[in-house]
Design an enzyme around this catalytic site. Structure first.
Site, PDB file in Angstrom:
ATOM      1  N   ASP A 174       4.673   2.019   2.167  1.00 37.90           N
ATOM      2  CA  ASP A 174       3.377   1.453   2.524  1.00 37.90           C
ATOM      3  C   ASP A 174       2.354   2.579   2.511  1.00 37.90           C
ATOM      4  O   ASP A 174       2.691   3.739   2.227  1.00 37.90           O
ATOM      5  CB  ASP A 174       3.407   0.744   3.878  1.00 37.90           C
ATOM      6  CG  ASP A 174       2.510  -0.495   3.879  1.00 37.90           C
ATOM      7  OD1 ASP A 174       1.286  -0.343   3.677  1.00 37.90           O
ATOM      8  OD2 ASP A 174       3.021  -1.608   4.083  1.00 37.90           O
TER       9      ASP A 174
ATOM     10  N   HIS B 242      -0.932  -1.154  -1.024  1.00 38.45           N
ATOM     11  CA  HIS B 242      -0.125  -0.562   0.045  1.00 38.45           C
ATOM     12  C   HIS B 242       0.640   0.656  -0.465  1.00 38.45           C
ATOM     13  O   HIS B 242       1.807   0.880  -0.105  1.00 38.45           O
ATOM     14  CB  HIS B 242       0.849  -1.585   0.640  1.00 38.45           C
ATOM     15  CG  HIS B 242       0.176  -2.648   1.476  1.00 38.45           C
ATOM     16  ND1 HIS B 242      -0.303  -2.394   2.737  1.00 38.45           N
ATOM     17  CD2 HIS B 242      -0.105  -3.943   1.211  1.00 38.45           C
ATOM     18  CE1 HIS B 242      -0.844  -3.512   3.222  1.00 38.45           C
ATOM     19  NE2 HIS B 242      -0.747  -4.461   2.310  1.00 38.45           N
TER      20      HIS B 242
ATOM     21  N   GLU C 264      -2.251  -8.254  -0.656  1.00 38.34           N
ATOM     22  CA  GLU C 264      -3.447  -7.615  -0.091  1.00 38.34           C
ATOM     23  C   GLU C 264      -4.050  -6.514  -0.978  1.00 38.34           C
ATOM     24  O   GLU C 264      -4.522  -5.496  -0.483  1.00 38.34           O
ATOM     25  CB  GLU C 264      -3.132  -7.061   1.303  1.00 38.34           C
ATOM     26  CG  GLU C 264      -2.745  -8.147   2.298  1.00 38.34           C
ATOM     27  CD  GLU C 264      -2.512  -7.628   3.698  1.00 38.34           C
ATOM     28  OE1 GLU C 264      -2.736  -8.386   4.646  1.00 38.34           O
ATOM     29  OE2 GLU C 264      -2.079  -6.458   3.848  1.00 38.34           O
TER      30      GLU C 264
END
Length: 783
Positions: free
Chosen positions: A215, A290, A355
């Site tokens: 991440d 990420h 995202e």
């Protein structure tokens, strides 16, 4: 005569011996640890499909042996034998044919489904049948749960009767995918804790460990071809003393001291350890977003190659992502996948896919060229190209992909599986398209949310997911067709670790909610019953504590549900926790030594403090509940809003600020009103003139989601709502804070007659806050 007399004496002795032996038998049959309170409930979680108990017990002792067909079947027996060796001192011999009695036999039955098992416990022997290793493991775990909790001890436990009841169990799971995701990127956890988690997963028959290894805040897996991924990407600047979302932006080259990573040898060790426990490990290698930890190590992977540091805290929006236009991005990712695929023998590799803010792609010359060459109309289509290209490469390695539900946008290969996390809609769409689905909606499966009253809980990301709600989870949506249902693989708990820095905190968030989830994924709907589960849960919790697990008691914590009657200015207070027929005892503060059983809601019409505790078998199980209900001169007054509160946080409407009820740290609890980017301006009409000398305003601060205390407050009073006299202006200096808190701001002045009170609370400015700012109020007390 002497002969007859002697016979009589002998007869009396024999009778006396028979009486003593009979009493001994009666006492032995009456006292059996398997019937002690700790074992009176057949506490197996998840609940087996079929379970029939009979009379009698099988007792383990030093002579008990394990019977296996050959050495290939020894491994599942270690779940039992290793524990009994440590806790009981029994070194169980392995034999290949059964003796006449006192044995546990492992048998292969190919007629059983892959993870099914049959456990038959008789007074003289035990038989466990399954068609696969996983089935044998789960059967052994059920047998383990039938033994006393002392089995989990790290040292010899004397005076324990190692008995299990005579019974038959036939069992198999409802779903084939029963997962747990641990995020080790935001906070790093060492191999020992990972193994502990796997042990506990196996105990609950959970079979998939989703390892979130990559991440923005850390790259945790060694990739030999790209050593800087862990040398640089594995460490960040230590800002653990600050709120996750209040940490300063890290610059490239700053000294980084927090982090860690797993070597490939450690990865293999975990994968092998999990396999022995019937668990498959699914690695997650995020893309295209990420990945700031990777870009910090290799800036050339981004669109504009700007040097960045590994973030120490929250990042939003996530704009520094892999460049989809550069061929070297795909060369890099294919090299990474080559090494990952060799380390994890399971079917799936998780690629994230969520995202991604694609603003850089929209202006990047490389990405624009790619879009032109591939005839892509938008950056959304470019992301689809990215995912499909990586999926094709992963498929060529003999693997399938899993991704968060964003990967649906643009189309997928038939073998791809979708994790539906943004509610259940992604699962609906994926199943309609014929894709396999793993349901993990945040509402039921995100264990980083609070599980008890927020005022008494350690910090969490927000939200509220109590134990009972987890138990209500079902991966199948009622509106699904039968064909869609067939694509639902199962479900998964996710523990994101932004706010979870320690193993103890991680355990606290997982247990006992993981027990509830395990039953929703294994047991049939007909077998599930909250009251029955609650009884078994209490026994299993004791076992987990004996194992050293930091089990949360949040389900016992008392909540109050209050109903206000503004007309009569009274409140009806209901006390409860998550358990049916909970033993709750309460008292008023002036009589705190005399707790009385709570049976019906308590009606109050004057200021009082209620304290309460929840009990089980006479033992206090909850923290002390304390709630003050303060009836002040403003209760039921009329409130006029000159700046209206935000519609998302309307509380109970116009009475919210004068209804006695206070908000909690959970700002979604319905007792807060909030203003976004505007000051609070309102007037309270007391309906007639009253002598007042003090105003107390209740505010919430939680700087992570941009909730701040006001920077200034002014109070003005009036008799006629025309001429107002300012009685105080208070400035509140801004202070950075990494915890949420509630503060009552008290403004005192000389006794004054007034009917109208005008309040102005200033929203900002707040240093470092570039987005929106919220002001939350819950009560205006007028004394």
């Amino acid at each position: 005569m002497n002969g007859i007399a002697n016979q009589g004496i002998v007869g009396m002795k024999q009778i006396r011996q028979l009486i003593i032996m009979g009493l001994a038998l009666v006492l032995t049959s009456c006292y059996d640890p398997a019937e002690s309170p700790a074992n009176s409930v057949l506490a197996i979680i998840p609940q087996p499909n079929q379970m029939k108990k009979d009379k009698g017990y099988f007792t383990f002792d030093k002579g008990t042996v394990l019977v296996v067909k050959n050495d290939a079947y020894v491994e599942p027996t270690l779940i039992l034998s290793q524990r009994l060796k440590i806790a009981a001192g029994f070194d169980m011999a392995i034999v290949y044919s059964p003796p006449t009695a006192n044995y546990v036999q492992i048998m292969v039955d190919t007629s059983l489904a892959a993870e099914a098992y049959k456990l038959s416990i008789n007074e003289g022997y035990i038989q466990l049948k399954a068609s696969t290793k996983n089935g044998l493991v789960y059967g052994m775990q059920s047998l383990r749960l039938l033994l006393p909790k002392e089995m989990e001890s790290k040292q010899i436990q004397s005076h324990v009767n190692w008995s299990v009841p005579v019974m038959e169990i036939e069992d198999s799971p409802r779903y084939g995918y029963r997962g747990v995701m641990l995020d080790v990127s935001r906070h790093f956890f060492d191999i020992a804790y990972i193994k502990k988690t796997l042990d506990r997963m196996s105990l609950l028959k959970l079979n998939t460990f989703h390892w979130h290894l990559v991440d923005d805040q850390g790259w945790r897996i060694e990739i030999k071809k790209y050593p800087k991924l862990t040398e640089i990407g594995g460490f960040r600047v230590d800002q653990e003393d600050k709120h996750w979302n209040s940490r300063k932006v890290t610059q490239a080259g700053e000294a980084a001291g927090y982090g860690g990573f797993y070597t490939q040898a450690q990865i293999k060790e975990v994968v092998d350890y999990a396999d022995k426990l019937g668990i498959t490990v699914v690695p997650e290698i995020e893309m295209p977003a990420h990945v700031m930890s990777a870009i910090a190590a290799y800036p050339e992977l981004s669109c504009f190659e700007k040097p960045i540091g590994v973030p120490s805290g929250g990042v939003w929006p996530i704009t520094e992502i892999y460049c989809a236009g550069k061929e070297q991005t795909f060369v890099f990712l294919e090299d990474v996948i080559d090494e990952v695929a060799d380390l994890f023998p399971g079917t799936y590799i998780h690629i994230g896919g969520d995202e991604a803010t694609k603003t850089n792609w929209a202006v990047c010359p490389h990405c624009k060229k790619r879009m032109q060459e591939e005839k892509l109309a938008s950056v959304e289509e470019l992301q689809s190209y990215f995912i499909r290209r990586m999926e094709k490469y992963i498929n060529a390695k003999g693997k399938e992909i899993i991704g968060w539900d964003e990967i649906l946008e643009g189309g997928l290969a038939p073998g791809a599986a979708v994790m539906s996390w943004r509610g259940t809609q992604g699962g609906m769409e994926a199943s309609e398209q014929g894709h396999k689905v793993i349901m993990t909606p945040g509402e039921f499966c995100y264990f980083d949310q609070y599980q008890g009253p927020q005022n008494t809980e350690p910090i969490a990301i927000g939200g509220y997911l109590p134990l009972k709600k987890v138990y209500g989870f079902d991966p199948v949506i009622p509106t699904m067709s039968k064909e869609q249902e067939s694509f639902v693989m199962g479900g998964q708990a996710n523990l994101w670790s932004e706010y979870i820095p320690t193993e103890e905190h991680s355990e606290y968030m997982l247990f006992p909610r993981l027990l509830a989830l395990s039953e929703t994924l294994w047991s049939t709907k007909e077998q599930r019953n909250w009251s029955n589960f609650s009884e078994r849960l209490k026994v299993i919790n004791e076992r987990l504590e004996f194992m050293g697990v930091n089990v949360s008691k949040s389900a016992y914590a008392i909540r109050d549900s209050a109903t206000v009657d503004i007309g009569s200015k009274s409140i009806s207070v209901k006390l409860h926790n998550e358990f049916d027929d909970a033993d709750i005892r309460y008292a008023f503060a002036h009589d705190a030594d005399n707790f009385i059983p709570y049976t019906v809601p308590v009606t109050i019409d004057s200021s009082v403090t209620i304290t309460a505790k929840a009990y089980e078998d006479g033992k206090a199980m909850s923290p002390l509940f304390t709630q003050q209900y303060d009836f002040h001169k403003g209760v039921g007054a009329k409130v006029t809003y000159h700046t209206l509160y935000n519609s998302s946080y309307a509380g109970e409407g116009e009475s919210t600020l004068v209804n006695v009820l206070r908000g909690s740290k959970n700002f979604h609890d319905g007792q807060w009103q909030a203003w976004l980017n505007t000051d609070v301006e309102l007037t309270i009409d007391l309906l007639n003139q009253k002598d007042i000398s003090e105003i107390v305003l209740g505010f919430l601060q939680n700087q992570g989601p941009d909730i701040f205390y006001p920077t200034a407050i002014s109070i003005s009073l009036s008799k006629d709502n025309i001429e107002f006299q300012e009685v105080d202006i208070m400035e509140i200096p801004f202070k950075s804070a990494n915890t949420d808190e509630i503060q009552d701001v008290k403004i005192s002045f000389g006794r004054t007659k007034a009917r109208y009170i005008k309040i102005h609370a200033v929203n900002g400015p707040y240093p470092g806050n570039d987005g929106g700012s919220w002001l939350f109020m819950d009560e205006v007390k007028i004394n």
